[in-house]
Scaffold this active site. Structure first.
Site, mmCIF file in Angstrom:
data_model
loop_
_atom_site.group_PDB
_atom_site.id
_atom_site.type_symbol
_atom_site.label_atom_id
_atom_site.label_comp_id
_atom_site.label_asym_id
_atom_site.label_seq_id
_atom_site.Cartn_x
_atom_site.Cartn_y
_atom_site.Cartn_z
ATOM 1 N N GLU A 23 0.836 -1.205 0.000
ATOM 2 C CA GLU A 23 0.000 0.000 0.000
ATOM 3 C C GLU A 23 0.869 1.252 0.000
ATOM 4 O O GLU A 23 0.550 2.244 -0.648
ATOM 5 C CB GLU A 23 -0.902 0.023 1.231
ATOM 6 C CG GLU A 23 -1.943 -1.065 1.267
ATOM 7 C CD GLU A 23 -2.768 -0.991 2.528
ATOM 8 O OE1 GLU A 23 -3.935 -0.569 2.433
ATOM 9 O OE2 GLU A 23 -2.245 -1.332 3.613
ATOM 10 N N LYS A 100 -11.623 4.275 1.887
ATOM 11 C CA LYS A 100 -10.515 3.519 1.294
ATOM 12 C C LYS A 100 -11.118 2.388 0.457
ATOM 13 O O LYS A 100 -11.152 1.226 0.876
ATOM 14 C CB LYS A 100 -9.614 2.978 2.413
ATOM 15 C CG LYS A 100 -8.314 2.385 1.957
ATOM 16 C CD LYS A 100 -7.457 2.019 3.167
ATOM 17 C CE LYS A 100 -6.152 1.402 2.744
ATOM 18 N NZ LYS A 100 -5.332 1.045 3.923
#
Length: 120
Positions: A23, A100
């Site tokens: 990420e 997200k």
């Protein structure tokens, strides 16, 4: 407390936040919502942007935070954004949601988000 609310919804920003190294290296898109509780009476009477929250300028500062220094948790990101919103003159309370949508979850889902509310 003011009943007036200025809302900014769906601000899209590419950032490098997350617990996992992938990420932080590849990055992903985040969506930000903000509700600012602020009296708009003065701005309505003067019709002058100087008497209200300039949401374009605020969006620029929010983008800089999300695109800036990575954090592990979207809770931390939401906290930073709420603090930024409370720096605006006249803002009594700020509610910020960090979405997200591409979180690393092995199951089908539409969104993961954290919503926080902070006040002066």
């Amino acid at each position: 407390m003011s009943a007036d609310v200025i809302s900014l919804k769906g601000l899209r920003v590419f950032g490098y936040h997350g617990v996992y190294e992938t990420e932080r290296s590849a990055g992903q898109e985040f969506l930000i919502d903000a509700d600012l509780h602020v009296s708009t009476a003065k701005a309505a009477a003067s019709d002058d942007v100087a008497d209200t929250v300039h949401y374009g300028d605020l969006a620029d500062r929010m983008v800089a935070v999300v695109a800036g220094e990575p954090v592990a948790l979207i809770e931390t990101l939401a906290e930073r954004l709420a603090a930024l919103c409370l720096e605006e003159a006249g803002v009594e309370r700020a509610a910020v949601t960090v979405h997200k949508p591409d979180a690393p979850i092995r199951h089908q889902f539409s969104d993961v988000s954290v919503r926080i509310e902070r006040s002066r």
